[in-house]
Design a protein around this motif. Structure first.
Motif, PDB file in Angstrom:
ATOM      1  N   ALA A  11      27.422  49.895  70.516  1.00 17.42           N
ATOM      2  CA  ALA A  11      27.598  48.535  69.985  1.00 17.42           C
ATOM      3  C   ALA A  11      29.002  48.022  70.278  1.00 17.42           C
ATOM      4  CB  ALA A  11      27.331  48.523  68.475  1.00 17.42           C
ATOM      5  N   LEU A  12      29.981  48.893  70.222  1.00 13.10           N
ATOM      6  CA  LEU A  12      31.360  48.523  70.541  1.00 13.10           C
ATOM      7  C   LEU A  12      31.475  48.116  72.009  1.00 13.10           C
ATOM      8  CD1 LEU A  12      34.065  48.350  69.084  1.00 13.10           C
ATOM      9  CD2 LEU A  12      34.524  50.700  69.823  1.00 13.10           C
ATOM     10  N   ASP A  13      30.828  48.860  72.878  1.00 13.24           N
ATOM     11  CA  ASP A  13      30.806  48.509  74.308  1.00 13.24           C
ATOM     12  C   ASP A  13      30.205  47.119  74.510  1.00 13.24           C
ATOM     13  OD1 ASP A  13      30.847  49.071  77.262  1.00 13.24           O
ATOM     14  OD2 ASP A  13      28.669  49.016  76.972  1.00 13.24           O
ATOM     15  N   ARG A  14      29.184  46.810  73.744  1.00 15.07           N
ATOM     16  CA  ARG A  14      28.509  45.516  73.855  1.00 15.07           C
ATOM     17  C   ARG A  14      29.366  44.387  73.269  1.00 15.07           C
ATOM     18  NH1 ARG A  14      24.008  47.433  72.417  1.00 15.07           N
ATOM     19  NH2 ARG A  14      24.323  47.292  70.191  1.00 15.07           N
ATOM     20  N   ALA A  15      30.104  44.683  72.203  1.00 15.82           N
ATOM     21  CA  ALA A  15      30.845  43.643  71.481  1.00 15.82           C
ATOM     22  C   ALA A  15      32.195  43.318  72.107  1.00 15.82           C
ATOM     23  CB  ALA A  15      31.053  44.073  70.028  1.00 15.82           C
ATOM     24  N   LYS A  47      41.609  43.242  68.461  1.00 14.49           N
ATOM     25  CA  LYS A  47      42.319  42.911  69.705  1.00 14.49           C
ATOM     26  C   LYS A  47      41.374  42.559  70.858  1.00 14.49           C
ATOM     27  CE  LYS A  47      43.192  47.431  71.735  1.00 14.49           C
ATOM     28  NZ  LYS A  47      44.181  48.303  72.304  1.00 14.49           N
ATOM     29  N   HIS A  48      40.070  42.706  70.655  1.00 13.61           N
ATOM     30  CA  HIS A  48      39.051  42.329  71.641  1.00 13.61           C
ATOM     31  C   HIS A  48      39.183  43.074  72.962  1.00 13.61           C
ATOM     32  CE1 HIS A  48      37.937  39.121  68.935  1.00 13.61           C
ATOM     33  NE2 HIS A  48      39.186  38.712  68.926  1.00 13.61           N
ATOM     34  N   ALA A  49      39.648  44.318  72.911  1.00 12.97           N
ATOM     35  CA  ALA A  49      39.820  45.105  74.132  1.00 12.97           C
ATOM     36  C   ALA A  49      39.845  46.593  73.813  1.00 12.97           C
ATOM     37  CB  ALA A  49      41.111  44.709  74.831  1.00 12.97           C
ATOM     38  N   ILE A  50      39.400  47.386  74.796  1.00 14.47           N
ATOM     39  CA  ILE A  50      39.515  48.838  74.732  1.00 14.47           C
ATOM     40  C   ILE A  50      40.221  49.253  76.018  1.00 14.47           C
ATOM     41  CG2 ILE A  50      38.321  51.052  74.605  1.00 14.47           C
ATOM     42  CD1 ILE A  50      35.928  49.561  73.391  1.00 14.47           C
ATOM     43  N   ASP A  71      42.914  52.181  78.196  1.00 15.21           N
ATOM     44  CA  ASP A  71      42.972  53.619  78.450  1.00 15.21           C
ATOM     45  C   ASP A  71      43.575  54.388  77.274  1.00 15.21           C
ATOM     46  OD1 ASP A  71      41.819  53.245  80.946  1.00 15.21           O
ATOM     47  OD2 ASP A  71      43.730  53.245  82.007  1.00 15.21           O
ATOM     48  N   GLN A  72      44.560  53.804  76.623  1.00 14.76           N
ATOM     49  CA  GLN A  72      45.179  54.462  75.461  1.00 14.76           C
ATOM     50  C   GLN A  72      44.173  54.602  74.316  1.00 14.76           C
ATOM     51  OE1 GLN A  72      47.690  55.863  77.134  1.00 14.76           O
ATOM     52  NE2 GLN A  72      48.744  55.791  75.179  1.00 14.76           N
ATOM     53  N   ASP A  73      43.370  53.574  74.103  1.00 16.11           N
ATOM     54  CA  ASP A  73      42.334  53.649  73.071  1.00 16.11           C
ATOM     55  C   ASP A  73      41.343  54.767  73.383  1.00 16.11           C
ATOM     56  OD1 ASP A  73      43.292  51.419  71.600  1.00 16.11           O
ATOM     57  OD2 ASP A  73      42.264  50.052  72.983  1.00 16.11           O
ATOM     58  N   THR A  74      40.975  54.867  74.655  1.00 17.71           N
ATOM     59  CA  THR A  74      40.028  55.903  75.065  1.00 17.71           C
ATOM     60  C   THR A  74      40.609  57.289  74.825  1.00 17.71           C
ATOM     61  OG1 THR A  74      39.121  54.416  76.730  1.00 17.71           O
ATOM     62  CG2 THR A  74      38.589  56.740  76.963  1.00 17.71           C
ATOM     63  N   LYS A  75      41.873  57.473  75.183  1.00 15.39           N
ATOM     64  CA  LYS A  75      42.531  58.768  74.949  1.00 15.39           C
ATOM     65  C   LYS A  75      42.572  59.095  73.466  1.00 15.39           C
ATOM     66  CE  LYS A  75      45.391  58.682  79.072  1.00 15.39           C
ATOM     67  NZ  LYS A  75      46.738  58.467  79.609  1.00 15.39           N
ATOM     68  N   MET A  76      42.872  58.101  72.632  1.00 14.20           N
ATOM     69  CA  MET A  76      42.901  58.313  71.190  1.00 14.20           C
ATOM     70  C   MET A  76      41.516  58.725  70.680  1.00 14.20           C
ATOM     71  SD  MET A  76      43.716  55.659  68.100  1.00 14.20           S
ATOM     72  CE  MET A  76      45.452  55.569  68.437  1.00 14.20           C
ATOM     73  N   ASP A  83      37.606  48.721  63.912  1.00 15.75           N
ATOM     74  CA  ASP A  83      38.251  47.523  63.377  1.00 15.75           C
ATOM     75  C   ASP A  83      39.421  47.079  64.250  1.00 15.75           C
ATOM     76  OD1 ASP A  83      36.468  47.499  61.275  1.00 15.75           O
ATOM     77  OD2 ASP A  83      37.870  48.404  59.836  1.00 15.75           O
ATOM     78  N   ARG A  84      40.237  48.036  64.672  1.00 14.90           N
ATOM     79  CA  ARG A  84      41.406  47.711  65.492  1.00 14.90           C
ATOM     80  C   ARG A  84      40.999  47.163  66.855  1.00 14.90           C
ATOM     81  NH1 ARG A  84      43.864  50.663  68.908  1.00 14.90           N
ATOM     82  NH2 ARG A  84      43.135  52.684  68.176  1.00 14.90           N
ATOM     83  N   VAL A  85      40.020  47.791  67.467  1.00 13.19           N
ATOM     84  CA  VAL A  85      39.546  47.342  68.782  1.00 13.19           C
ATOM     85  C   VAL A  85      38.900  45.957  68.677  1.00 13.19           C
ATOM     86  CG1 VAL A  85      37.769  47.812  70.522  1.00 13.19           C
ATOM     87  CG2 VAL A  85      39.323  49.631  69.812  1.00 13.19           C
TER      88      VAL A  85
END
Length: 145
Positions: free
Chosen positions: A47-51, A16-19, A21-26, A11-13
């Motif tokens: 699906a997240l990678d695609r969206a 904000k329409h982005a992932i 490095d911090q998101d990846t670490k989390m 939901d958070r990603v």
């Protein structure tokens, strides 16, 4: 079924329409660290990678590693991509408007890593992928027995 923490992450990603490095670490260190990987979780992440158009290289690399490890080494039969597993992978990797660059890399890396691989995924990886490792012999990539 996916967990509450992963659902909140998605939901958070998406908001904000982005992932980054911090998101990846989390995702690595907090959300999926003790999780049992399932097809549902893999499907959600693909699906997240695609969206999400703006994704970091670290997310792509993490996703590739996660999917390859799950498909090849964690799900049974180990080291084998049988017809049923190949069908699932091709379906999830090519959903929507077709495979993303990360999805293409996932397919290719699974074919390279697996001891045996169903022709369906090999054909998908070869048709959709431009990833050939320099010096890699084609018969190593296409090994099916």
């Amino acid at each position: 079924m996916i967990g509450h923490e992963l659902r909140e992450f998605v939901d958070r990603v998406m908001e904000k329409h982005a992932i980054d490095d911090q998101d990846t670490k989390m995702l690595q260190r907090e959300i999926l660290v003790d999780s049992v990987m399932t097809r549902d979780v893999i499907d959600v992440l693909i699906a997240l990678d695609r969206a999400v158009v703006a994704t970091s290289a670290s997310f792509a690399n993490y996703l590739i590693t996660l999917v390859v490890d799950f498909a090849v080494w964690e799900s049974r039969p180990t080291g084998v991509i049988d017809r049923e597993k190949a069908h699932w992978l091709v379906t999830t990797l090519s959903a929507g408007d077709g495979p993303t660059e990360t999805a293409r890399r996932i397919a290719f890396e699974i074919v390279r890593e697996a001891d045996r691989c169903d022709e369906m995924l090999i054909a998908f990886a070869m048709r959709k992928s431009t990833f050939m490792v320099p010096g890699q012999r084609l018969e190593r990539v296409l090994r099916t027995n």
